[in-house]
Design a protein around this motif. Structure first.
Motif, PDB file in Angstrom:
ATOM      1  N   PHE A 217     -67.670  27.738  88.022  1.00 31.41           N
ATOM      2  CA  PHE A 217     -68.963  27.049  87.948  1.00 31.41           C
ATOM      3  C   PHE A 217     -68.960  26.024  86.821  1.00 31.41           C
ATOM      4  CE2 PHE A 217     -71.256  31.005  89.819  1.00 31.41           C
ATOM      5  CZ  PHE A 217     -70.824  30.647  91.085  1.00 31.41           C
ATOM      6  N   GLU A 218     -68.333  26.398  85.714  1.00 29.87           N
ATOM      7  CA  GLU A 218     -68.248  25.458  84.598  1.00 29.87           C
ATOM      8  C   GLU A 218     -67.549  24.169  85.022  1.00 29.87           C
ATOM      9  OE1 GLU A 218     -65.343  24.970  80.903  1.00 29.87           O
ATOM     10  OE2 GLU A 218     -66.507  26.838  80.781  1.00 29.87           O
TER      11      GLU A 218
ATOM     12  N   SER B 254     -72.958  28.299  82.608  1.00 30.56           N
ATOM     13  CA  SER B 254     -71.969  28.741  83.592  1.00 30.56           C
ATOM     14  C   SER B 254     -71.462  30.142  83.283  1.00 30.56           C
ATOM     15  CB  SER B 254     -70.785  27.768  83.617  1.00 30.56           C
ATOM     16  OG  SER B 254     -71.212  26.474  83.969  1.00 30.56           O
TER      17      SER B 254
ATOM     18  N   GLY C 254     -67.331  32.414  86.540  1.00 31.23           N
ATOM     19  CA  GLY C 254     -68.067  31.536  85.631  1.00 31.23           C
ATOM     20  C   GLY C 254     -67.313  30.271  85.295  1.00 31.23           C
TER      21      GLY C 254
ATOM     22  N   TRP D  20     -73.870  23.319  79.458  1.00 28.05           N
ATOM     23  CA  TRP D  20     -73.418  23.652  80.819  1.00 28.05           C
ATOM     24  C   TRP D  20     -72.399  24.795  80.786  1.00 28.05           C
ATOM     25  CZ3 TRP D  20     -77.368  21.604  82.262  1.00 28.05           C
ATOM     26  CH2 TRP D  20     -77.685  20.259  82.174  1.00 28.05           C
ATOM     27  N   LYS D  21     -71.581  24.827  79.748  1.00 30.90           N
ATOM     28  CA  LYS D  21     -70.600  25.907  79.638  1.00 30.90           C
ATOM     29  C   LYS D  21     -71.295  27.253  79.415  1.00 30.90           C
ATOM     30  CE  LYS D  21     -66.916  22.938  77.822  1.00 30.90           C
ATOM     31  NZ  LYS D  21     -66.080  22.580  76.646  1.00 30.90           N
TER      32      LYS D  21
ATOM     33  N   ARG E 281     -69.292  25.294  95.231  1.00 32.70           N
ATOM     34  CA  ARG E 281     -68.714  24.500  94.147  1.00 32.70           C
ATOM     35  C   ARG E 281     -68.885  23.001  94.357  1.00 32.70           C
ATOM     36  NH1 ARG E 281     -67.200  29.238  94.883  1.00 32.70           N
ATOM     37  NH2 ARG E 281     -66.490  30.636  93.220  1.00 32.70           N
TER      38      ARG E 281
ATOM     39  N   GLY F 178     -72.179  32.724  86.088  1.00 28.16           N
ATOM     40  CA  GLY F 178     -70.994  33.261  86.748  1.00 28.16           C
ATOM     41  C   GLY F 178     -70.974  34.786  86.738  1.00 28.16           C
TER      42      GLY F 178
END
Length: 789
Positions: free
Chosen positions: A680-681, A705, A677, A701-702, A545, A709
């Motif tokens: 990661f977002e 992710s 996920g 990016w969302k 992360r 994820g």
């Protein structure tokens, strides 16, 4: 397979050697008389009309434009299409493959029909509106191809195998070219299988045949990096070479790969791996062959190996090799390598195939040896070209291999392919293209020196050739473009991956050194929490992360790495807190985390719970210390972080509530996003907030992710079943012990792998929409699905 198969190696080699000798004597007579010169002079007089046009302002501009864009794969195809050259380009390219790889005669109507169909299909793929942007040799493009053909499990198997081979290519060997050769062989076998498949075959049969072709192609292709290239790289000691050669010879003559036994040498670990892989490949080929094809396969493979061995043990300084010594092994290995493919897939030899393949092989081998001449010279390898370079001054009896090359071309066009005009066109295109590529690679000065050496005895013919090399257009080929493109991708990808993971190590080290929480003064009662926090932080964590956040912040948005250090600590504190809670007896009841005992086991449950809360609060404190950014931005970041932390708590509650329940795939996807996920977002969105990125970009990016994820969580589920506790750093099999629904329990191992690669592809395709270079995210994604812990 219980039946034993053995061959008489001396007899089969001697038989093929006699056949090669007869062919060589026929060529020798033609080259001695230089009969090829008037024949090919006439051929070039007709050929040049299609390739040398009177210059015009438009043609000069068009030619320059073509050269400018030729370095770009898709741009060059677009240019060819715009200028009306693409159809001819693809036609000669596909025609050449039909001749070289399939052993076809371009005179046959069914062959011409197959070429037209292949050209139309290839053109549609290259120019269609929906052509993939993700790269022709990427894992995502390979998997999408597999989906279309219904062969996803086989493609997953292949990608795992290619990754394993690449990881085990030793220093001193060219890993990119090893992968390229493997892919080329697989593609060649697929071509043969599809050519052998009846028109209108059911999709299930086509899928089955394609799967077999991929595995057979890999099994056969594996011999190139792990036999030919390994010997050529001089990695093995003399004793190891002797042992290895004996092992291969025994396998080919007995039909069974012997046990490796004790290995005397420094490369034991490498040889153990290679032996296991080649043994599996050898057995797979035999198991999928018709019984009557096994003996021809072993004989052809032996002839190929033995002719390679003969050449391999030659010494460039030895002045006594005859012309037969130099050329007959070339004829043998080049012809047998083509026949092997047909026996590997147990295909019947159509009329003329064996004859055409036998005569054709030396043409291709001499072209390859010419292209690699100076590399072979530097390595001290004996080829007809390097030996002639070394000894032509004192050996007037030596055949000039360049003259023999043109003799073979003349012989093929007029004696093998019956003066067929299309065949003549394609072969002459290829010959001139080879000289053009050689000149471009080595430069004009070295090229002229080479021509002075090899072409001085035929000045008028050479003048014609050089005119073609200088002025002829439209002689390039798609397979050469693919080769250059593939090698470039594989080399740059490998180098960039290595650079990326070296940087990951550096960043991880910096993060590790900044994680420790110092004890507060006059804080006697807080010491257990500080100690517990540091114990959990100092385990063997991946630091995914904060690493993701560092790359996105520094490389994605140009933020200062030191200024975002509090954010990196915040993320790792929050993540570590979640692991402490996750491991508690009331949740997953885990015994091992990050390679050591879980916190509640080395302290107690109460201390573990308090430590988790302590780290959560320290995470917020770290965010408030982002003093290099304006307060409103930091406040927005804290607000976002708090909401996502609450969401992740809901995700963990969802996870606990699901124990003992059978979830649907949709429910499992949602749970995975909340558990993984979303984390990661956060790692991508928080630096984006600090950089004041717009909402549209953050939406990308969302979406990335979300899919990344889920792919990560599926890999976790697979590792829980297939992984090793000592490698994982946590207890394997814990999901089953906790009666958890996982992707594996719902879909099975193969189904889970397919789901993982589907989300991988969706994540990669999402990155294509990103407004900035997402390369590091692609490497992270590759790591997510290929990791072993």
């Amino acid at each position: 397979m219980n039946k034993e198969f053995t061959i008489n190696p001396d007899a089969c080699f001697s038989k093929q050697e006699q056949k090669a000798s007869q062919y060589f004597q026929e060529l020798y007579g033609q080259v001695a008389e230089k009969t090829f010169i008037p024949i090919l002079t006439k051929d070039f007089a007709e050929w040049k009309h299609n390739h040398i046009q009177p210059p015009t302002i438009f043609s000069l501009f068009s030619r320059r434009k073509g050269k400018e864009v030729s370095s770009g794969y898709q741009h060059y195809i677009h240019w060819l299409n715009q200028t009306g050259k693409l159809d001819d380009y693809l036609d000669r390219s596909v025609s050449y493959l039909y001749m070289r790889d399939l052993g076809k005669s371009l005179e046959a109507p069914e062959t011409l029909a197959g070429i037209r169909s292949s050209v139309e299909s290839l053109k549609k793929h290259l120019t269609g509106k929906n052509k993939e942007k993700i790269g022709i040799f990427s894992m995502a493009s390979l998997y999408r191809f597999a989906e279309k053909e219904g062969i996803e499990p086989t493609m997953i198997w292949l990608m795992d195998k290619l990754r394993s081979v690449s990881a085990n290519i030793p220093a001193g060997m060219d890993a990119a070219n090893a992968q390229r050769k493997l892919i080329k062989i697989i593609a060649g076998v697929i071509m043969h299988v599809l050519d052998d498949l009846e028109d209108g075959a059911e999709s299930a049969i086509r899928s089955q045949k394609l799967s077999e072709a991929i595995k057979l192609g890999f099994s056969y292709g594996l011999t190139y990096p792990f036999i030919d290239d390994l010997f050529d790289a001089k990695i093995l000691s003399s004793e190891e070479e002797r042992q290895y050669s004996h092992l291969i010879r025994t396998a080919l003559t007995s039909g069974n790969v012997p046990e490796l036994g004790e290995w005397r040498g420094d490369n034991a670990e490498l040889i153990f791996y290679i032996h296991a892989e080649l043994r599996e490949a050898f057995e797979y080929i035999k198991a999928n062959q018709r019984e009557e094809m096994i003996t021809p396969f072993l004989e052809q493979a032996y002839v190929f190996f033995q002719s390679q061995e003969v050449d391999r043990h030659k010494n460039l300084s030895n002045r006594k090799y005859t012309n037969e010594d130099l050329f007959i092994p070339v004829i043998l290995k080049s012809s047998s390598s083509r026949l092997i493919v047909r026996s590997v897939i147990s295909a019947q030899l159509e009329e003329g195939f064996e004859s055409r393949s036998f005569f054709y092989g030396i043409y291709n081998q001499l072209a390859d040896d010419f292209a690699d001449m100076f590399d072979d010279w530097q390595d001290g390898s004996v080829t007809p070209y390097t030996y002639y370079m070394k000894h032509h001054g004192t050996r007037s009896d030596l055949i000039n291999p360049y003259e023999l090359y043109w003799t073979v071309i003349s012989h093929l066009i007029h004696n093998v392919y019956n003066s067929d005009r299309k065949t003549c066109e394609v072969i002459l295109d290829r010959a001139i293209n080879g000289l053009k590529r050689f000149k471009k690679k080595w430069g004009t000065e070295k090229y002229n020196q080479t021509m002075e050496l090899f072409a001085s005895a035929m000045p008028e013919f050479n003048r014609i050739i050089q005119k073609m090399v200088k002025r002829a257009d439209d002689v390039d080929f798609f397979d050469k473009l693919l080769r250059d493109h593939m090698v470039g991708i594989l080399q740059s990808d490998r180098a960039e991956h290595e650079q990326f993971f070296e940087q990951v190590k550096t960043v991880r080290s910096q993060i590790n050194s900044a994680m420790t929480i110092e004890s507060s003064e006059n804080s006697l009662f807080a010491e257990p929490l500080t100690d517990g926090a540091n114990y959990s932080l100092n385990g063997d964590g991946k630091r995914l992360r904060p690493i993701m956040t560092w790359f996105m912040g520094v490389h994605g948005y140009g933020l200062d790495g030191k200024q975002i250090l509090p954010l990196l600590r915040s993320l790792e504190y929050m993540h570590t807190a979640s692991l402490i809670f996750d491991d508690l007896p009331s949740q997953d009841n885990a015994n091992i985390r990050r390679g050591r005992q879980t916190l509640h086991q080395v302290t107690n449950i109460a201390v573990a719970e308090l430590t988790g809360l302590f780290l959560t609060q320290r995470a917020v404190e770290e965010q408030t210390s982002l003093s290099s950014f304006d307060p409103k931005t930091v406040l927005r970041l804290i607000e976002y972080s708090s909401k996502r932390t609450a969401d992740m708590c809901k995700g963990q509650a969802m996870d606990l509530d699901s124990k003992g329940k059978i979830l649907t795939l949709e429910e499992l996807n949602r749970k995975s996003f909340y558990k993984t996920g979303m984390a990661f977002e956060v790692c991508l969105i928080m630096p984006a907030i600090l950089a004041k990125a717009d909402e549209a970009e953050m939406d990308i990016w969302k979406k990335f992710s979300y899919h990344a994820g889920i792919a990560f969580q599926i890999k976790d589920d697979l590792l829980d079943v297939e992984g090793d506790t000592s490698q994982l750093g946590k207890q394997a099999g814990i999901d089953a012990d906790n009666n958890q629904t996982t992707f594996v329990s719902i879909l099975g191992i193969d189904g889970a792998k397919m789901a993982m690669w589907e989300h991988y592809c969706l994540a990669v395709e999402t990155l294509e929409q990103a407004p900035r270079n997402p390369a590091f995210l692609k490497y992270l994604l590759d790591y997510f699905v290929n990791r072993d812990r």
